[in-house]
Enzyme design. Structure first.
Site, short mmCIF file in Angstrom:
data_model
loop_
_atom_site.label_atom_id
_atom_site.label_comp_id
_atom_site.label_asym_id
_atom_site.label_seq_id
_atom_site.Cartn_x
_atom_site.Cartn_y
_atom_site.Cartn_z
N GLU A 148 -2.07 -10.40 4.56
CA GLU A 148 -1.24 -9.90 5.66
C GLU A 148 0.34 -10.54 5.63
OE1 GLU A 148 -2.42 -7.05 7.34
OE2 GLU A 148 -3.97 -7.23 5.91
N LYS A 200 -11.53 -5.52 11.95
CA LYS A 200 -12.26 -4.35 11.23
C LYS A 200 -13.60 -4.42 11.76
CE LYS A 200 -9.66 -5.32 7.04
NZ LYS A 200 -9.66 -6.43 5.94
N VAL A 252 0.83 -1.33 -0.04
CA VAL A 252 -0.01 -0.07 -0.13
C VAL A 252 1.03 1.24 0.03
CG1 VAL A 252 -1.59 1.48 1.14
CG2 VAL A 252 -1.66 -1.40 1.27
N LYS A 275 -5.41 -1.27 10.97
CA LYS A 275 -6.60 -1.94 11.77
C LYS A 275 -6.09 -2.60 13.16
CE LYS A 275 -5.49 -4.59 8.07
NZ LYS A 275 -5.65 -5.05 6.80
N ILE A 279 -13.49 0.75 -0.23
CA ILE A 279 -14.67 1.13 -0.16
C ILE A 279 -14.85 1.91 1.02
CG2 ILE A 279 -16.93 0.23 0.48
CD1 ILE A 279 -16.16 -2.79 0.02
N ASP A 282 -7.76 -10.34 11.19
CA ASP A 282 -8.09 -9.15 10.56
C ASP A 282 -9.36 -8.69 10.36
OD1 ASP A 282 -6.91 -7.44 8.04
OD2 ASP A 282 -8.65 -8.13 7.60
N VAL A 291 -10.55 -0.35 7.15
CA VAL A 291 -11.69 -1.41 6.71
C VAL A 291 -12.07 -1.51 5.37
CG1 VAL A 291 -13.94 -2.05 7.49
CG2 VAL A 291 -12.39 -1.00 9.12
N GLY A 295 -1.28 -9.66 -3.33
CA GLY A 295 -0.84 -8.69 -2.27
C GLY A 295 -2.30 -8.50 -1.36
N1 HSE Z 1 -5.34 -8.76 4.24
C1 HSE Z 1 -6.42 -7.79 4.32
C2 HSE Z 1 -7.64 -8.44 3.73
C3 HSE Z 1 -5.93 -6.91 3.43
O1 HSE Z 1 -7.46 -9.93 3.08
O2 HSE Z 1 -8.81 -8.02 3.60
C4 HSE Z 1 -6.92 -5.61 3.38
O3 HSE Z 1 -7.27 -5.26 4.78
#
Ligand code: HSE
Length: 330
Positions: free
Chosen positions: A191, A206, A17, A106, A137, A202, A133, A188
């Site tokens: 994480e 969120k 990112v 996050k 979006i 993750d 999050v 990509g």
């Molecule tokens: N690893 C996270 C996902 C990246 O797969 O949603 C975006 O937050």
């Protein structure tokens, strides 16, 4: 003619990112100046190893390992390092120095959000986190601003792109979990520690962030019930298909009645979804978030939920807003 102001932007982290943010900030410098009213000068990029090979070429003279000097000289600090430390220390230092902070972290917000927002309030700086999050979006600003006059009762949906990609590829292309994970890594989506995605951490982070915003309270990661997708097998996906369903990693945040009147329930788990439901059509690395508010009724937010350049879009929106805030504040 008055000369346009310059705001110094520090970027912490140059991963998938961060490197896209650096590229877009430089490529679209004139557009950002026009939209924000200030020239956004990328003052430096904090990296672990300035000589490491990079997918996106970054100007060598901007790369630094000196976090303190970079942060102290900045008007806006973009934190995209991920993880808790040293990200927490850098974000707190940036706020203390009076900089506005933009973060996509996050994990940090779901564990130390209260401390960070309290300090930001004290010093009169802003912390923006649209990228934390559902990547591209817009969901944070709608919850915080657009729906501030409504009463949200429920949020549910898919907030993790990599597990959605894996489950979807197993369902529609018959890929093995390992093969689907390999492709998700190449894209990509995952994480740095894929366990965070696969075990639902993750998505739980969120969900905690969404619930805190929606219900005007502090929900932290330990308050979230969590199950990941590591126990979901190809056979389960096949059984679901025969039953007209699909397995999705669902996040649910809702007000529930309890003995004391009302409580907040936040949970993440693999769920069977009917193929007729719109969530069943969320494919690949996409996310979808449904929000139910008393006056507005049901709302749906849909789009790219992972990916470097997609997430960079959300980061840069926050950067332009922070720059406008600086300019308006004098
Ligand atoms: N690893 C996270 C996902 C990246 O797969 O949603 C975006 O937050």
């Amino acid at each position: 003619m008055t000369e346009q102001r310059t705001l110094r932007v520090a970027l912490l982290g140059a991963g998938s990112v961060g490197s896209q943010v650096a590229r877009l900030l430089q490529e679209h410098a004139d557009d950002f100046a026009e939209r924000s009213g200030a020239r956004l000068e990328l003052a430096g990029i904090l990296v672990r190893d300035p000589d490491a090979p990079r997918d996106v070429p970054l100007p060598r003279e901007l790369l630094t390992t000196d976090a303190e000097s970079l942060i102290l000289g900045a008007d806006i600090v973009i934190e995209l390092m991920g993880g808790i430390e040293p990200a927490r220390t850098h974000v707190l230092a940036a706020l203390r120095s009076g900089a506005d902070v933009v973060t996509g972290n996050k994990a940090l917000l779901a564990t130390h959000g209260a401390e960070i927002f309290e300090l930001a309030d004290q010093v009169g700086a802003s912390v923006s986190y649209e990228a934390a999050v559902a990547a591209a979006i817009p969901i944070i600003r709608p919850l915080r601003d657009s729906l501030a006059g409504d009463r949200i009762v429920r949020i549910f949906g898919i907030v993790n792109g990599s597990t959605n990609f894996i489950l979807d590829s197993m369902d529609r292309q018959g890929l093995s979990a390992e093969e689907a994970q390999r492709i998700a890594t190449e894209l990509g989506y995952l994480e740095a520690d894929p366990t965070l995605d696969l075990e639902g951490y993750d998505a739980a982070q969120k969900a905690a962030i969404l619930a805190s915003l929606a219900f005007h309270t502090s929900v932290e990661i330990d308050d979230v019930y969590r199950e990941g997708i590591s126990d979901v097998t190809a056979d389960m996906i096949e059984d679901a298909r025969r039953a007209g369903s699909v397995i999705k990693l669902l996040a649910v945040c809702e007000r529930i009645a309890d003995a004391e009147g009302e409580a907040i329930s936040v949970r993440v788990y693999p769920a069977l979804i009917s193929r007729e439901h719109p969530l069943a059509s969320v494919h690949g690395g996409n996310n979808a978030v449904f929000v139910e508010a008393e006056a507005a009724g049901p709302l749906m937010f849909y789009g790219a939920g992972a990916g470097g350049v997609q997430t960079a879009s959300a980061v840069l929106g926050d950067v332009v807003s922070a720059a406008r805030r600086h300019i308006a504040g004098g």
